[in-house]
Every structure is written in C-alpha cells, then in structure tokens.
Motif scaffolding. Structure first.
Motif, PDB file in Angstrom:
ATOM      1  N   ILE A  57      57.568  39.145  -6.245  1.00 26.13           N
ATOM      2  CA  ILE A  57      57.398  39.933  -5.071  1.00 26.13           C
ATOM      3  C   ILE A  57      55.955  40.537  -5.431  1.00 26.13           C
ATOM      4  CG2 ILE A  57      57.985  42.051  -3.960  1.00 26.13           C
ATOM      5  CD1 ILE A  57      60.912  41.368  -4.163  1.00 26.13           C
ATOM      6  N   SER A  58      55.938  41.160  -6.659  1.00 22.20           N
ATOM      7  CA  SER A  58      54.771  41.822  -6.830  1.00 22.20           C
ATOM      8  C   SER A  58      53.523  41.074  -7.028  1.00 22.20           C
ATOM      9  CB  SER A  58      54.997  42.170  -8.233  1.00 22.20           C
ATOM     10  OG  SER A  58      56.000  43.152  -8.424  1.00 22.20           O
ATOM     11  N   THR A  59      53.742  39.838  -7.029  1.00 13.26           N
ATOM     12  CA  THR A  59      52.425  39.036  -7.001  1.00 13.26           C
ATOM     13  C   THR A  59      51.854  38.582  -5.435  1.00 13.26           C
ATOM     14  OG1 THR A  59      53.516  37.088  -7.881  1.00 13.26           O
ATOM     15  CG2 THR A  59      52.338  38.266  -9.341  1.00 13.26           C
ATOM     16  N   GLY A  60      52.957  38.929  -4.731  1.00 14.28           N
ATOM     17  CA  GLY A  60      52.804  38.564  -3.513  1.00 14.28           C
ATOM     18  C   GLY A  60      53.297  37.188  -2.823  1.00 14.28           C
ATOM     19  N   LEU A  61      54.261  36.647  -3.609  1.00 14.36           N
ATOM     20  CA  LEU A  61      54.823  35.530  -3.078  1.00 14.36           C
ATOM     21  C   LEU A  61      55.892  35.740  -1.589  1.00 14.36           C
ATOM     22  CD1 LEU A  61      55.924  33.735  -6.504  1.00 14.36           C
ATOM     23  CD2 LEU A  61      53.994  33.013  -5.088  1.00 14.36           C
ATOM     24  N   SER A  62      55.803  34.763  -0.863  1.00 13.19           N
ATOM     25  CA  SER A  62      56.804  34.936   0.154  1.00 13.19           C
ATOM     26  C   SER A  62      58.152  34.603  -0.272  1.00 13.19           C
ATOM     27  CB  SER A  62      56.264  33.964   1.253  1.00 13.19           C
ATOM     28  OG  SER A  62      56.621  32.829   0.798  1.00 13.19           O
ATOM     29  N   ARG A  63      58.940  35.241   0.597  1.00 12.46           N
ATOM     30  CA  ARG A  63      60.258  34.720   0.312  1.00 12.46           C
ATOM     31  C   ARG A  63      60.762  33.302  -0.222  1.00 12.46           C
ATOM     32  NH1 ARG A  63      65.037  37.328   0.127  1.00 12.46           N
ATOM     33  NH2 ARG A  63      66.459  35.399   0.299  1.00 12.46           N
ATOM     34  N   ASN A  64      60.377  32.376   0.719  1.00  8.00           N
ATOM     35  CA  ASN A  64      60.542  31.246   0.345  1.00  8.00           C
ATOM     36  C   ASN A  64      59.842  30.741  -0.953  1.00  8.00           C
ATOM     37  OD1 ASN A  64      61.984  30.646   2.791  1.00  8.00           O
ATOM     38  ND2 ASN A  64      60.033  29.977   3.981  1.00  8.00           N
ATOM     39  N   GLN A  65      58.587  31.194  -1.054  1.00  9.02           N
ATOM     40  CA  GLN A  65      57.856  30.919  -2.312  1.00  9.02           C
ATOM     41  C   GLN A  65      58.755  31.534  -3.355  1.00  9.02           C
ATOM     42  OE1 GLN A  65      54.099  32.528  -1.451  1.00  9.02           O
ATOM     43  NE2 GLN A  65      53.374  30.372  -0.812  1.00  9.02           N
ATOM     44  N   GLN A  66      59.390  32.626  -3.531  1.00  9.52           N
ATOM     45  CA  GLN A  66      60.042  33.201  -4.382  1.00  9.52           C
ATOM     46  C   GLN A  66      61.266  32.404  -4.694  1.00  9.52           C
ATOM     47  OE1 GLN A  66      61.348  37.181  -2.989  1.00  9.52           O
ATOM     48  NE2 GLN A  66      59.434  37.429  -2.429  1.00  9.52           N
ATOM     49  N   ILE A  67      62.036  31.964  -3.751  1.00 11.45           N
ATOM     50  CA  ILE A  67      63.249  30.977  -4.026  1.00 11.45           C
ATOM     51  C   ILE A  67      62.878  29.636  -4.557  1.00 11.45           C
ATOM     52  CG2 ILE A  67      65.036  29.818  -2.623  1.00 11.45           C
ATOM     53  CD1 ILE A  67      65.656  32.521  -2.533  1.00 11.45           C
ATOM     54  N   ARG A  68      61.736  29.048  -3.943  1.00  9.74           N
ATOM     55  CA  ARG A  68      61.551  27.787  -4.630  1.00  9.74           C
ATOM     56  C   ARG A  68      60.908  27.572  -5.943  1.00  9.74           C
ATOM     57  NH1 ARG A  68      57.180  24.040  -1.217  1.00  9.74           N
ATOM     58  NH2 ARG A  68      57.058  22.490  -2.664  1.00  9.74           N
ATOM     59  N   TYR A  69      59.834  28.588  -6.261  1.00  9.98           N
ATOM     60  CA  TYR A  69      59.239  28.304  -7.420  1.00  9.98           C
ATOM     61  C   TYR A  69      59.736  29.064  -8.509  1.00  9.98           C
ATOM     62  CZ  TYR A  69      55.731  26.375  -4.248  1.00  9.98           C
ATOM     63  OH  TYR A  69      55.172  25.566  -3.513  1.00  9.98           O
ATOM     64  N   VAL A  70      60.482  30.335  -8.127  1.00 10.54           N
ATOM     65  CA  VAL A  70      60.938  31.332  -9.374  1.00 10.54           C
ATOM     66  C   VAL A  70      62.480  31.332  -9.393  1.00 10.54           C
ATOM     67  CG1 VAL A  70      60.954  33.692 -10.097  1.00 10.54           C
ATOM     68  CG2 VAL A  70      58.843  32.614  -9.125  1.00 10.54           C
ATOM     69  N   ILE A  71      63.266  31.395  -8.531  1.00 13.67           N
ATOM     70  CA  ILE A  71      64.554  31.769  -8.338  1.00 13.67           C
ATOM     71  C   ILE A  71      65.295  30.263  -8.704  1.00 13.67           C
ATOM     72  CG2 ILE A  71      66.612  32.712  -7.286  1.00 13.67           C
ATOM     73  CD1 ILE A  71      64.370  34.756  -7.960  1.00 13.67           C
ATOM     74  N   LEU A  72      65.272  29.276  -7.660  1.00 17.39           N
ATOM     75  CA  LEU A  72      66.053  28.311  -7.891  1.00 17.39           C
ATOM     76  C   LEU A  72      65.783  27.376  -9.125  1.00 17.39           C
ATOM     77  CD1 LEU A  72      66.498  26.491  -4.359  1.00 17.39           C
ATOM     78  CD2 LEU A  72      68.041  27.311  -5.913  1.00 17.39           C
ATOM     79  N   PRO A  73      64.548  27.178  -9.570  1.00 16.72           N
ATOM     80  CA  PRO A  73      64.595  26.569 -10.940  1.00 16.72           C
ATOM     81  C   PRO A  73      65.285  26.980 -11.841  1.00 16.72           C
ATOM     82  CG  PRO A  73      62.135  26.728  -9.877  1.00 16.72           C
ATOM     83  CD  PRO A  73      63.194  27.740  -9.080  1.00 16.72           C
ATOM     84  N   GLN A  74      65.411  28.466 -12.146  1.00 14.18           N
ATOM     85  CA  GLN A  74      66.197  29.115 -12.913  1.00 14.18           C
ATOM     86  C   GLN A  74      67.862  29.005 -12.707  1.00 14.18           C
ATOM     87  OE1 GLN A  74      64.445  32.906 -14.566  1.00 14.18           O
ATOM     88  NE2 GLN A  74      62.833  32.611 -13.001  1.00 14.18           N
TER      89      GLN A  74
END
Lengths: 222, 242
Positions: free
Chosen positions: A124-141
């Motif tokens: 969030i702090s780097t400005g990623l949108s919700r979809n980007q958060q899910i796709r690049y950060v949350i789901l892979p983990q």
C-alpha cells in the motif's frame, strides 16, 4: 465360474476405460472452473467490501452445509421445474464447480489471511493498487499455504465425482453399476472400479504430501 | 510540506491522537520520540493514510490526505515509508523489491527501473546484493533494502517508523548512516526513533509525544539540555541514563 467372470470382465474392459475417461473429464473440467471461481471468491472474501464478503460467506456455508448428492439432485431434478433443462454432463460439471469452488474459496481466503499484515501495508505504502497488491505481493506468498490443501481438494473432487453417476453420467462408478448387473461378482467389479479411482488419486495424494513437506521447510532462498 | 491541523483519532474508545497540530517544512528532518503507546507510530501512519483520522485536517504537498476523492496512489507514491519490521517481499530478490512499484505504479520500463534500482542499492551500500533474497540478508541489510525501496519511487517525503528497533545493536549504525546521508541531501523526513545520537546529528526539531499529545517540540540542543516539560525530562532521564 470366477474364471468365466474374469474373461467376461476383460470383454467389457473398454467400457471401464470409457468410464475412467468420463471420470477424468468431469473431474478435470470442474477442477479448472472450480479453481478459477474459488480463487475469485476467495480473493473477494478477503476484500473490504462487507456485503460481498457476507454474500460469499452465505454461499460457502450453504454449499458446505448440504450433502453433495442433494446439490446434484437440486440441479438436475429441481431446475427443470423452473424451465432449465440440463443434460447430465453439464449438470455434473455445474454441480461439481459449485461444490468445489466453495471449498477452494475457503482455502484461498485462509491462505491470504496467513500472509503477514505488514506485506500488504508495504505494498500500500508504495502506491500499488488493490489488484496489484493481490497479484504481485499477496497471492504469490499465499500460494505456499494454498497449494497443499488445494491439491488435497482435487483428490476429494475426483472421488466426489462418483456421485454424479446417479444422474446418468457414464462415469467409472456407473459403469461399475451396469457391469455388476451382468457379472454378479461385486467384489471383482467394484475392486476394479476402486483400483482405477486410486490410480487417478494416488499421484495427487503424493503431490499434496510433497508440496506440504516442501512448503514447510522451504525458506525463501535459492 | 506537511500541515497537520487539530487531528484527532480514536481506536474504538481509545483516544490515540489528541488535537495534534504540526507543520513540517520542505527539507526538514523531524524526529518523533516518546514512550510506547504514545501515538507516534499512529501519527506517521496517518500521513500516508495507513490509518484514518476522525477529525482535523492533514495536508501533504497540497493534497488533503483524508479527502474522500483523493488519488491515494499519487499521494502514496510521493511518500516513502520504512517499517520497523522491514516488510520486504520475501518471494522477490532485493532488486525485485525495489523495482516493483516503479514499474507498476510509476509505469517505468523494466530496464530503466532496474538501472534506477541498482543505483539506489549502490547508494545504500548494497550494490553487490541486488540478486539476494531478503532471507539471505542480515537485518541491517534488509532495512537498507527497504529504504532503497522507498527511495526508488523518488518520493518527496520519507517516513520512518522505528527503523532500527528490530535490529541487533551492531547493525543499527549502517542503517542510521544511510538515513543521515539522506537527511544531508535535503530529504524531508519524519523519523520515529529513540536513537538520540541520530536526532542530535540531523534533526532540525525533536517532537516528544505522550498519551496521544504533543508535549514538547524543540531543536535538539534545547531539547536535550533544557527540556521544559516534566514528562520530557522524565523520559530523557530514562533513555539517556546509560
């Protein structure tokens, strides 16, 4: 006598292969649709949209709280009352998709919940949108947590597919039923049916076990 | 640069920020200290809207942070945030960590972003660690990657939430050094920390918070030698006694 049955069983073996193929087709197709739907639902279930979360919660509980056989009957026998007629095969796929997606939804939601809160905050702090958060950060983990039970769910899906034989899908179980009426040697016929199910499920079970082991020891490193 | 006017915030019944007003100028380094639970982390988390405020006004670079219609992506792209627990993405290399937002948010080309990423990693003294995963780095190195991740967005403001509190003592200095350099380059910074050496060296002002209130704000010299408030004196005597 037994020898006679075995030779007759060999005669009808192509039918078993067809049944096996049908079981695999029903399982595989619904596995794909259930996975897609289950992931979408699971991601929505962990969103901030309360009405959406509630709606999915109701759906999941409803499906998890009713027998699969009843769901199959509902789709195949009750929908026609409302003018929706389905062939056995698509009805089976729909029933399996609905059932599978509800379970996969819970697996995915739990996996997402298990990702530390700080990960989302950093994204969030780097400005990623919700979809980007899910796709690049949350789901892979989250996939680390999701994969082992997901494969386990696939095993259940394959086994539960035997239930759709009741609405006339020519799967392995139904082939067994029809055969046993001509070759009255249940042990033999359903032994064969069981072995064929096992042949499909066992590699998946092994895969699930291996994933579980790998995920529990694997640090994020090379 | 940052204008905070009569901000109030509650967590349920708990009044965590009480009528906070504060200005931070361009290029200023502000150190925030105070006992745990005093609301200092909450304060900086409100600035990039990781937390919502219930009353008051918070303006960053002419953007009203808690306006309903604000472009949050734009706001957050201008504010780098460094966490106590680093929060690096464990499934990506250091370079992947620092280039993700430039590529996805700033829409930079991958090659450009990687060039920027390598330069920034060089700047925090980790030019040789770009291909390492977070788990292969020490705490101090991880925190420096986290700072680089913030810097790669070329932010106007950097916020630090106790950046050295989770570090082993021997790693604190390498992180502080990076922050000192950043301050000297003229970055606008708000740093929540108890590193008083750092505060003395680079802070323009030190702000002391207790129980959700700003108790005292003063330049370092005055703050350390002549604290006006009883609570500040007590706090300082506790953390400077050894």
């Amino acid at each position: 006598m037994l020898l006679l049955y075995i030779t007759r069983l060999i005669d009808v073996f192509p039918l078993f292969l067809k049944g096996l193929w049908m079981t695999i087709a029903v399982s595989f197709l619904s596995l794909i649709t259930a996975t897609i739907l289950g992931f979408l639902a699971g991601i929505c279930r962990s969103s901030r949209n309360m009405p959406l979360r509630r709606a999915i919660g109701v759906y999941v509980n409803l499906i998890r709280g009713t027998p699969f056989l009843v769901q199959v009957f509902t789709i195949f026998f009750i929908l026609p009352e409302f003018g929706i007629h389905l062939e056995p095969f698509p009805a089976a796929i729909i029933a399996m998709t609905i059932m599978g997606s509800a379970f996969i939804c819970e697996i995915v939601a739990a996996g997402i919940e298990a990702v530390p809160k700080g990960q989302r905050e950093a994204a969030i702090s780097t400005g990623l949108s919700r979809n980007q958060q899910i796709r690049y950060v949350i789901l892979p983990q989250a996939m680390r947590t999701i994969l082992p039970p997901l494969v386990g769910q696939y095993v259940l899906l394959v086994k539960d597919s035997s239930i759709v034989s009741v609405i006339g899908v020519m799967d392995l179980t139904r082939v067994g039923w029809l055969t046993v009426q001509r070759i009255p040697e249940g042990m033999l016929v359903f032994g064969l049916v069981g072995i064929m199910y096992f042949a499909v499920c066992y590699p998946l079970i092994r895969l699930a076990t291996r994933l579980e082991k790998r995920m529990s020891v694997e640090e994020y490193s090379l | 640069m940052i204008k905070i006017r009569n901000v109030n915030k509650w967590f349920g019944d708990l009044h965590v920020l009480k009528d906070i007003s504060l200005n931070v100028a361009l290029g200023e380094v502000l150190v925030v200290c105070g006992p745990s639970g005093s609301g200092k982390s909450t304060l900086i988390r409100c600035i990039n809207r990781l937390e919502q405020i219930q009353e008051g006004e918070l303006i960053v670079d002419n953007l009203n942070v808690h306006d309903r219609n604000i472009n949050l992506t734009q706001l957050r792209a201008e504010i780098g945030f460094v966490f106590q627990q680093f929060n690096l993405y464990p499934h990506m290399t250091a370079l992947g960590n620092v280039t993700l937002a430039p590529i996805k948010v700033r829409k930079m080309k991958k090659i450009e972003a990687e060039k920027l990423g390598r330069e920034t990693m060089q700047k925090v003294g980790l030019g040789d660690k770009v291909d390492s995963y977070p788990a292969q780095l020490s705490g101090g190195q991880q925190q420096r990657v986290a700072i680089a991740r913030g810097l790669c967005m070329r932010p106007k403001i950097m916020l630090f939430d106790e950046p050295t509190s989770a570090l082993d003592p021997e790693m604190i200095n390498e992180v502080l050094e990076v922050m000192v350099n950043l301050a000297k380059e003229g970055m606008t910074m708000i740093v929540v920390t108890h590193e008083m050496g750092f505060a003395r060296e680079v802070a323009k002002r030190i702000l002391f918070m207790d129980e959700g209130q700003i108790v005292e704000t003063a330049p370092p010299n005055e703050f350390f030698t002549n604290p006006k408030h009883k609570r500040t004196q007590l706090f300082l005597s506790k953390i400077l006694s050894h």
